[in-house]
Design a protein around this motif. Structure first.
Motif, PDB file in Angstrom:
ATOM      1  N   SER A   1      56.239  71.044  15.307  1.00 42.94           N
ATOM      2  CA  SER A   1      57.406  70.227  15.682  1.00 42.94           C
ATOM      3  C   SER A   1      58.590  70.453  14.763  1.00 42.94           C
ATOM      4  CB  SER A   1      57.106  68.725  15.766  1.00 42.94           C
ATOM      5  OG  SER A   1      57.065  68.131  14.481  1.00 42.94           O
ATOM      6  N   ASP A   2      58.426  71.233  13.658  1.00 44.55           N
ATOM      7  CA  ASP A   2      59.588  71.599  12.854  1.00 44.55           C
ATOM      8  C   ASP A   2      60.489  72.537  13.656  1.00 44.55           C
ATOM      9  OD1 ASP A   2      58.619  70.167  10.734  1.00 44.55           O
ATOM     10  OD2 ASP A   2      57.980  71.889   9.550  1.00 44.55           O
ATOM     11  N   VAL A   3      61.803  72.384  13.495  1.00 43.43           N
ATOM     12  CA  VAL A   3      62.771  73.290  14.131  1.00 43.43           C
ATOM     13  C   VAL A   3      63.084  74.406  13.149  1.00 43.43           C
ATOM     14  CG1 VAL A   3      65.119  73.523  15.032  1.00 43.43           C
ATOM     15  CG2 VAL A   3      63.758  71.500  15.602  1.00 43.43           C
ATOM     16  N   LEU A   4      62.983  75.644  13.620  1.00 45.44           N
ATOM     17  CA  LEU A   4      63.277  76.809  12.788  1.00 45.44           C
ATOM     18  C   LEU A   4      64.768  77.099  12.871  1.00 45.44           C
ATOM     19  CD1 LEU A   4      62.034  79.081  11.055  1.00 45.44           C
ATOM     20  CD2 LEU A   4      61.722  80.388  13.160  1.00 45.44           C
ATOM     21  N   THR A   5      65.469  77.048  11.734  1.00 45.47           N
ATOM     22  CA  THR A   5      66.927  77.230  11.743  1.00 45.47           C
ATOM     23  C   THR A   5      67.383  78.496  11.040  1.00 45.47           C
ATOM     24  OG1 THR A   5      67.230  75.935   9.707  1.00 45.47           O
ATOM     25  CG2 THR A   5      67.289  74.734  11.808  1.00 45.47           C
ATOM     26  N   GLY A   6      66.572  79.036  10.131  1.00 43.76           N
ATOM     27  CA  GLY A   6      67.013  80.216   9.403  1.00 43.76           C
ATOM     28  C   GLY A   6      65.848  81.053   8.922  1.00 43.76           C
ATOM     29  N   LEU A   7      66.086  82.375   8.783  1.00 41.16           N
ATOM     30  CA  LEU A   7      65.076  83.300   8.290  1.00 41.16           C
ATOM     31  C   LEU A   7      65.739  84.242   7.289  1.00 41.16           C
ATOM     32  CD1 LEU A   7      63.376  84.234  11.688  1.00 41.16           C
ATOM     33  CD2 LEU A   7      62.387  82.773   9.910  1.00 41.16           C
ATOM     34  N   ARG A   8      65.034  84.503   6.201  1.00 40.62           N
ATOM     35  CA  ARG A   8      65.589  85.424   5.215  1.00 40.62           C
ATOM     36  C   ARG A   8      64.478  86.288   4.650  1.00 40.62           C
ATOM     37  NH1 ARG A   8      66.224  85.935  -0.214  1.00 40.62           N
ATOM     38  NH2 ARG A   8      65.118  83.984  -0.658  1.00 40.62           N
ATOM     39  N   TRP A   9      64.580  87.615   4.908  1.00 39.67           N
ATOM     40  CA  TRP A   9      63.636  88.533   4.298  1.00 39.67           C
ATOM     41  C   TRP A   9      63.866  88.566   2.797  1.00 39.67           C
ATOM     42  CZ3 TRP A   9      59.492  89.701   6.662  1.00 39.67           C
ATOM     43  CH2 TRP A   9      59.466  89.919   8.032  1.00 39.67           C
TER      44      TRP A   9
ATOM     45  N   MET B   1      59.006  86.474   3.634  1.00 45.74           N
ATOM     46  CA  MET B   1      60.138  85.851   4.322  1.00 45.74           C
ATOM     47  C   MET B   1      60.278  84.396   3.883  1.00 45.74           C
ATOM     48  SD  MET B   1      60.931  85.479   8.402  1.00 45.74           S
ATOM     49  CE  MET B   1      61.627  87.124   8.505  1.00 45.74           C
ATOM     50  N   GLU B   2      61.537  83.961   3.799  1.00 44.61           N
ATOM     51  CA  GLU B   2      61.829  82.552   3.541  1.00 44.61           C
ATOM     52  C   GLU B   2      62.218  81.890   4.854  1.00 44.61           C
ATOM     53  OE1 GLU B   2      64.107  80.619  -0.034  1.00 44.61           O
ATOM     54  OE2 GLU B   2      65.552  81.006   1.573  1.00 44.61           O
ATOM     55  N   PHE B   3      61.475  80.859   5.229  1.00 48.38           N
ATOM     56  CA  PHE B   3      61.725  80.109   6.453  1.00 48.38           C
ATOM     57  C   PHE B   3      62.537  78.863   6.108  1.00 48.38           C
ATOM     58  CE2 PHE B   3      58.250  82.752   7.486  1.00 48.38           C
ATOM     59  CZ  PHE B   3      58.133  82.830   8.858  1.00 48.38           C
ATOM     60  N   THR B   4      63.592  78.593   6.875  1.00 45.29           N
ATOM     61  CA  THR B   4      64.302  77.317   6.761  1.00 45.29           C
ATOM     62  C   THR B   4      63.953  76.495   7.993  1.00 45.29           C
ATOM     63  OG1 THR B   4      66.122  78.342   5.561  1.00 45.29           O
ATOM     64  CG2 THR B   4      66.523  76.171   6.502  1.00 45.29           C
ATOM     65  N   VAL B   5      63.349  75.340   7.785  1.00 47.09           N
ATOM     66  CA  VAL B   5      62.933  74.488   8.893  1.00 47.09           C
ATOM     67  C   VAL B   5      63.586  73.127   8.751  1.00 47.09           C
ATOM     68  CG1 VAL B   5      60.741  75.669   9.242  1.00 47.09           C
ATOM     69  CG2 VAL B   5      60.845  73.727   7.681  1.00 47.09           C
ATOM     70  N   ARG B   6      63.858  72.500   9.893  1.00 43.61           N
ATOM     71  CA  ARG B   6      64.442  71.158   9.914  1.00 43.61           C
ATOM     72  C   ARG B   6      63.395  70.185  10.431  1.00 43.61           C
ATOM     73  NH1 ARG B   6      68.592  72.051  12.947  1.00 43.61           N
ATOM     74  NH2 ARG B   6      67.830  71.135  14.886  1.00 43.61           N
ATOM     75  N   ARG B   7      63.082  69.220   9.594  1.00 41.84           N
ATOM     76  CA  ARG B   7      62.086  68.219   9.958  1.00 41.84           C
ATOM     77  C   ARG B   7      62.708  67.139  10.832  1.00 41.84           C
ATOM     78  NH1 ARG B   7      58.605  68.565   5.241  1.00 41.84           N
ATOM     79  NH2 ARG B   7      57.913  70.739   5.289  1.00 41.84           N
ATOM     80  N   GLN B   8      61.848  66.334  11.397  1.00 49.10           N
ATOM     81  CA  GLN B   8      62.298  65.189  12.172  1.00 49.10           C
ATOM     82  C   GLN B   8      63.170  64.301  11.290  1.00 49.10           C
ATOM     83  OE1 GLN B   8      59.144  62.556  13.341  1.00 49.10           O
ATOM     84  NE2 GLN B   8      60.054  62.159  15.303  1.00 49.10           N
ATOM     85  N   GLY B   9      64.361  63.942  11.770  1.00 47.91           N
ATOM     86  CA  GLY B   9      65.285  63.153  10.982  1.00 47.91           C
ATOM     87  C   GLY B   9      66.363  63.975  10.323  1.00 47.91           C
ATOM     88  N   GLY B  10      66.205  65.323  10.314  1.00 50.27           N
ATOM     89  CA  GLY B  10      67.266  66.185   9.832  1.00 50.27           C
ATOM     90  C   GLY B  10      67.056  66.785   8.459  1.00 50.27           C
ATOM     91  N   VAL B  11      65.986  66.408   7.747  1.00 53.73           N
ATOM     92  CA  VAL B  11      65.745  66.956   6.415  1.00 53.73           C
ATOM     93  C   VAL B  11      65.338  68.423   6.530  1.00 53.73           C
ATOM     94  CG1 VAL B  11      64.324  66.788   4.330  1.00 53.73           C
ATOM     95  CG2 VAL B  11      65.070  64.718   5.511  1.00 53.73           C
ATOM     96  N   GLU B  12      65.979  69.297   5.724  1.00 57.92           N
ATOM     97  CA  GLU B  12      65.668  70.718   5.753  1.00 57.92           C
ATOM     98  C   GLU B  12      64.745  71.095   4.599  1.00 57.92           C
ATOM     99  OE1 GLU B  12      68.992  73.343   6.034  1.00 57.92           O
ATOM    100  OE2 GLU B  12      69.152  73.033   8.209  1.00 57.92           O
ATOM    101  N   LYS B  13      63.929  72.124   4.852  1.00 60.53           N
ATOM    102  CA  LYS B  13      62.982  72.598   3.853  1.00 60.53           C
ATOM    103  C   LYS B  13      62.949  74.116   3.897  1.00 60.53           C
ATOM    104  CE  LYS B  13      59.272  71.965   1.087  1.00 60.53           C
ATOM    105  NZ  LYS B  13      59.243  71.170  -0.150  1.00 60.53           N
ATOM    106  N   LYS B  14      62.944  74.765   2.735  1.00 55.91           N
ATOM    107  CA  LYS B  14      62.825  76.211   2.652  1.00 55.91           C
ATOM    108  C   LYS B  14      61.427  76.556   2.156  1.00 55.91           C
ATOM    109  CE  LYS B  14      67.738  77.181   1.922  1.00 55.91           C
ATOM    110  NZ  LYS B  14      67.941  77.813   3.236  1.00 55.91           N
ATOM    111  N   VAL B  15      60.745  77.450   2.877  1.00 52.75           N
ATOM    112  CA  VAL B  15      59.363  77.798   2.562  1.00 52.75           C
ATOM    113  C   VAL B  15      59.229  79.310   2.563  1.00 52.75           C
ATOM    114  CG1 VAL B  15      56.944  77.479   3.171  1.00 52.75           C
ATOM    115  CG2 VAL B  15      58.610  75.701   3.754  1.00 52.75           C
ATOM    116  N   LYS B  16      58.724  79.865   1.491  1.00 50.14           N
ATOM    117  CA  LYS B  16      58.543  81.310   1.397  1.00 50.14           C
ATOM    118  C   LYS B  16      57.105  81.661   1.755  1.00 50.14           C
ATOM    119  CE  LYS B  16      59.463  85.247  -1.635  1.00 50.14           C
ATOM    120  NZ  LYS B  16      59.921  85.677  -2.977  1.00 50.14           N
ATOM    121  N   LEU B  17      56.949  82.588   2.716  1.00 48.60           N
ATOM    122  CA  LEU B  17      55.626  82.995   3.179  1.00 48.60           C
ATOM    123  C   LEU B  17      55.475  84.506   3.090  1.00 48.60           C
ATOM    124  CD1 LEU B  17      55.264  80.854   6.442  1.00 48.60           C
ATOM    125  CD2 LEU B  17      54.462  80.279   4.152  1.00 48.60           C
ATOM    126  N   GLN B  18      54.246  84.940   2.987  1.00 46.38           N
ATOM    127  CA  GLN B  18      53.916  86.355   3.014  1.00 46.38           C
ATOM    128  C   GLN B  18      53.002  86.619   4.200  1.00 46.38           C
ATOM    129  OE1 GLN B  18      51.676  87.662  -0.349  1.00 46.38           O
ATOM    130  NE2 GLN B  18      51.398  89.745   0.387  1.00 46.38           N
TER     131      GLN B  18
END
Length: 698
Positions: A278-286, A314-331
Motif C-alpha cells: 500500500s506504499d506509493v512509489l514516488t522515486g527511484l535512484r540507482w 537502488m534507493e526507493f522513495t515511498v509515500r506512506r498513508q498520510g503523506g510521510v515519505e521514507k527512503k529505503v536502500k535495497l540490493q
C-alpha cells in the motif's frame, strides 16, 4: 481451499499490462457475470439498481477526478443506465462500444485543453479557489475547460511549493523564475496520463473493457476483482531462484500512482522491514545516480527501471498513508524458496523478551502438498527463542494485510492446544468449523500480539482467535475489518478445475471472488468493525475513512447463531494491564506527539474536500506548517528505547558473521526496533504480565 493462491494472483494480475489478443468483450462480460452470480457469497440481483451501481462505478473508474467527462457527455449514456443488467443477462450489447467511443473523444479533448491551458503562465496573487470535487461532473465542455485551468494552476502552485521548501536561494523573483518549469512539468504529467490510456499497449478498447469488467466485479464487494490475462512470468520471476530481484509487486491506483501491492516473502523489500504493501512509489535512484521522479510513469516504465540488469543497488522513495515519505536502500538478490523468511530478536531489559515480525501469511501456494510455510517458520523461530530462555513473546503483525487463512489457522495452533478456531460460511449457508488438528503447543508463555489499522484478513483471524481464547493480549489499534475469503476462478468455461500455473497463462480472463465470510469462534465477526485491541495504543493514521467499513460496496457485518463449544483459558489481568499502559502512554512524549499528529491528520482528512485558495503565499505557508508537523512527529519517533536492547540469538549470530549483506539488513532492523515506541510498550505490557501472573512464565 487455496486462499493464498487467490491472494497472490490478485496482487499480480492487477499490476501488469493488458498485453493480450482482442477478445469478444460481450462474451467475456457474460462469463464474468455468470461466474460472479454462481460463486459470490452474497450474489447481486441483476436489476435496475445493480445496473445503476455498475454505471456509476464504471464512469467513476474511468474518470475519478471528473476531468474528462462532462455532465452533457454522460447525458448521452443515460438511456443505458438502468439497462446494463439486461445486457449482462444476454439481451443486447450497445453500452460498452458507445462508452469506448465517447471516452476516446473525452480524452482527446482533455489533451487539447491541457496543451492550451499549459501554454499560459499562472499567477499566484489572484484570489480564486479550486474545489477538489470528485462528486459532480462539470456541466459542459466550457465548465470542463474552466476546471482544467484551476486544476493545472493548483498542481503548478503545489509543485512550486515543493521546490521552494527545498530551495536555498533568494526569495525575490522565485515565483517568476520557477513557474514556467513547474507549469511545463505539470502539463507534461497530465498529458502523459491521458496518452498512456489512449496509447495503451494492450489496445485502448481492451483497456476500457477491463475497466468495465472490474466495475462489474467491484459492486459485489471491494475484494472481488476481474483480472485480464497477463504475462504471468513477470510475477513468477519474483519468486525465482534464477535471477536477482527486489521482490516487490507493483499496481496502479485510480489516480495513476504506482503502488506497491505485495512483497515477495524472503525478498529484499520484505527483509528490510521498511517497505509495506500500500506504499506509493514516488522515486527511484540507482546507487551513485540521480533520483528519478516516477510520478506519471506507467507500470511498464517503473518495472523497466527495476528490471535493469546492469544495476543491483537502488534507493526507493515511498509515500506512506498520510503523506510521510521514507527512503529505503535495497540490493537485488536471489529469492530462495527454501529459506526461513521469518526473523526473530531478543529484547533484553528487566526480562528477556522474544520478538517475531510477520509481514504476511505466506504459504507454498504453488505446491500445497508441502504444507505450511509461515506457520512452520514462526514455530522454528519460537523454538530458537525458547532456547535463549525468553520469558515473554511479542508477535508483530502490524501492516500484515493477510494471505493464507490456513496459515493463520496453523499459526494459532502454535499457541493453543486444541479446539475450534473460527468458522466459514458460504453462499449456501454451509458452515465449516476451522480447527487446530495438532495437539500441544510450541509456546505457552506470556504473549502480546501487536496490530494496527492495516492488519487485515488472516491477521484479524489470528488476533480474534487469540483474544477469544484469552491466549494473548492484543495491543495496538483497531484492525482493518476484512473478514472475507476469496477464491480464484478462470472465466473459461472449459476449465472446470481450480487454477494452476499452467491453466492461468491463457483464457479470456480471471476473477478473484469473495466466496466465504469468516466468523470468530464466538459466532461474531471482524467484518467492518475489525478486532478491538485489549490495550489501545494511539496511532497517527487511525483516522476515518481508511478501513473496510469506508470502502464502497463493503459487505455488512452479521453473525452466526450456531454455538461452537470452546474452552477459553483463565482470564488475563486486562484491567490492570490497561491501566498501567494508560499511565505510560499519557506520560510518553512520543505517544502524545502521535495523538497530536492524529488529530492534525483527521482535520486534514475532513478538510480535503474544502475549496483550496490558489494564492502562492497561502499555499506555501500551509506547506511549511505541514513540514513542521511531520518533522516534529519524526523527531518524536526517533527516541531510542531505554527499556530494552536488541540482540540476535546465537544461531543468527553465527549466520550473520558469514553474510555481510544480511548483516546490514539485520542492523537496520535492530536500529528500527530500538526506536519503535510500540515495541517498547509491548515489552512493558509483558513485564506487567510477568509481574502480575508469575505462574504464566514457563
Amino acid at each position: 481451499m487455496a486462499y493464498r493462491l487467490s491472494f497472490v494472483f490478485l496482487a499480480f494480475f492487477a499490476t501488469s499490462v493488458y498485453a493480450q489478443k482482442p477478445r469478444n468483450h460481450h462474451e467475456e462480460a457474460l462469463l464474468l457475470t455468470k461466474i460472479l452470480r454462481e460463486q459470490h457469497v452474497a450474489p447481486k440481483v441483476l436489476d435496475d439498481a445493480f445496473s445503476r451501481q455498475v454505471f456509476a462505478q464504471f464512469t467513476r473508474q474511468l474518470d475519478p477526478d471528473k476531468l474528462y467527462f462532462s455532465a452533457a457527455d454522460l447525458q448521452t449514456l443515460t438511456a443505458h443506465e438502468s439497462h446494463l443488467d439486461d445486457e449482462l443477462g444476454g439481451t443486447g450489447w450497445a453500452f460498452l462500444p458507445q462508452v469506448t467511443i465517447l471516452y476516446r473523444q473525452a480524452l482527446e479533448r482533455a489533451e487539447r485543453m491541457i496543451t492550451q491551458t499549459g501554454a499560459t503562465a499562472f499567477t499566484g496573487t489572484v484570489k480564486e479557489y479550486v474545489s477538489i470535487d470528485t462528486v459532480h461532473w462539470p456541466a459542459d465542455p466550457s465548465a470542463l475547460q474552466a476546471k482544467w485551468r484551476l486544476w493545472l494552476k493548483h498542481q503548478t502552485l503545489q509543485r512550486l511549493v515543493d521546490v521552494r521548501v527545498e530551495y536555498n536561494g533568494p526569495e525575490k523573483e522565485f515565483f517568476a523564475r520557477h513557474e514556467p518549469n513547474a507549469r511545463r512539468r505539470v502539463t507534461a504529467y497530465e498529458l502523459r496520463t491521458v496518452r498512456r490510456i489512449l496509447q495503451h499497449p494492450g489496445a485502448f478498447e481492451n483497456y476500457v473493457a477491463a475497466q468495465y469488467f472490474q466495475s462489474i466485479a467491484a459492486v459485489f464487494d471491494p475484494h472481488t476483482t476481474y483480472m485480464p490475462v497477463t504475462e504471468m512470468e513477470n510475477f513468477l520471476s519474483t519468486l525465482s531462484t534464477e535471477g536477482y530481484y527486489f521482490g516487490i509487486t507493483l499496481d496502479e491506483n485510480e489516480r495513476g500512482d504506482v503502488l506497491i501491492t505485495a512483497l515477495a516473502p524472503g525478498g529484499p523489500a520484505w527483509k528490510s522491514g521498511d517497505i509495506h504493501a500500500s506504499d506509493v512509489l514516488t522515486g527511484l535512484r540507482w546507487d551513485g545516480g540521480d533520483e528519478t521522479n516516477i510520478e506519471g510513469f506507467t507500470l511498464d516504465e517503473a518495472n523497466a527501471i527495476l528490471a535493469d540488469a546492469n544495476h543491483r543497488y537502488m534507493e526507493f522513495t515511498v509515500r506512506r498513508q498520510g503523506g510521510v515519505e521514507k527512503k529505503v536502500k535495497l540490493q537485488k538478490e536471489k529469492i530462495s524458496l527454501e529459506e526461513n523468511y521469518v526473523r526473530s530478536y531478543m529484547l533484553d531489559g528487566k526480562h528477556r523478551i522474544g520478538y517475531i515480525a510477520l509481514p504476511d501469511f505466506y504459504t507454498r501456494w504453488d505446491d500445497e502438498s508441502e504444507g505450511s510455510r509461515c506457520a512452520g517458520d514462526v514455530a522454528n523461530e519460537v523454538m530458537k527463542l525458547r532456547q535463549e530462555n525468553i520469558q515473554g513473546l511479542i508477535l508483530d503483525i502490524r501492516y500484515n494485510g493477510g494471505g493464507s487463512l490456513m496459515e493463520a489457522v496453523a499459526m494459532a495452533g502454535i499457541f493453543l492446544d486444541e479446539g475450534p478456531l473460527g468458522m466459514l460460511r458460504n453462499r449456501q449457508q454451509d458452515i465449516i468449523t476451522l480447527k487446530d488438528l495438532d495437539r500441544g503447543t510450541v509456546y505457552d508463555g506470556p504473549l502480546v500480539l501487536l496490530v494496527n489499522g492495516q492488519s487485515a484478513s488472516a491477521s484479524e483471524f489470528l488476533a480474534a482467535v487469540l483474544q477469544d481464547y484469552r491466549r494473548a493480549v492484543i495491543a495496538g489499534t483497531r484492525t482493518f475489518g476484512k473478514a472475507t475469503a476469496q477464491n480464484f476462478f478462470p472465466l473459461d468455461p472449459t476449465q472446470d478445475q481450480g487454477p494452476s500455473l499452467a491453466t492461468l497463462k491463457d483464457g479470456p480472463g480471471f476473477a478473484s471472488i469473495t466466496t466465504d465470510k469468516i466468523y470468530r469462534v464466538t459466532g461474531g465477526t471482524a467484518q467492518g468493525g475489525g478486532v478491538k485491541p485489549d490495550i489501545p495504543l494511539p496511532e497517527v493514521f487511525d483516522i476515518p475513512g481508511v478501513r473496510e467499513s469506508a470502502m464502497p460496496f463493503a459487505l455488512p457485518a452479521d453473525s452466526i447463531l450456531k454455538r461452537t463449544y470452546f474452552r477459553a483459558l483463565p482470564p488475563l489481568p486486562l484491567d490492570s494491564l490497561r491501566a498501567r499502559s494508560g499511565v505510560r502512554v499519557r506520560a510518553s512524549t512520543t505517544f502524545q506527539y502521535i495523538l497530536k499528529g492524529r488529530r492534525w491528520l483527521a482535520d486534514e482528512f475532513h478538510a480535503k474536500n474544502e475549496p483550496v485558495p490558489l494564492l502562492w503565499e497561502t499555499l506555501y505557508a500551509r506547506e511549511v506548517a505541514m513540514q513542521q508537523q511531520y518533522r516534529a512527529l519524526e523527531k518524536s519517533l526517533e527516541q531510542t528505547s531505554r527499556v530494552f536492547t536488541v540482540t540476535n540469538g546465537s544461531v543468527d549470530r553465527q549466520r550473520l558473521a558469514a553474510d555481510g549483506y544480511a548483516k546490514d539488513f539485520n542492523q537496520s532492523w535492530i536500529t528500527n526496533l530500538q526506536k519503535d515506541v510500540y515495541v517498547e510498550e509491548a515489552v512493558n505490557i509483558l513485564t506487567d504480565m510477568i509481574e502480575l501472573t508469575p505462574q504464566a512464565v514457563k
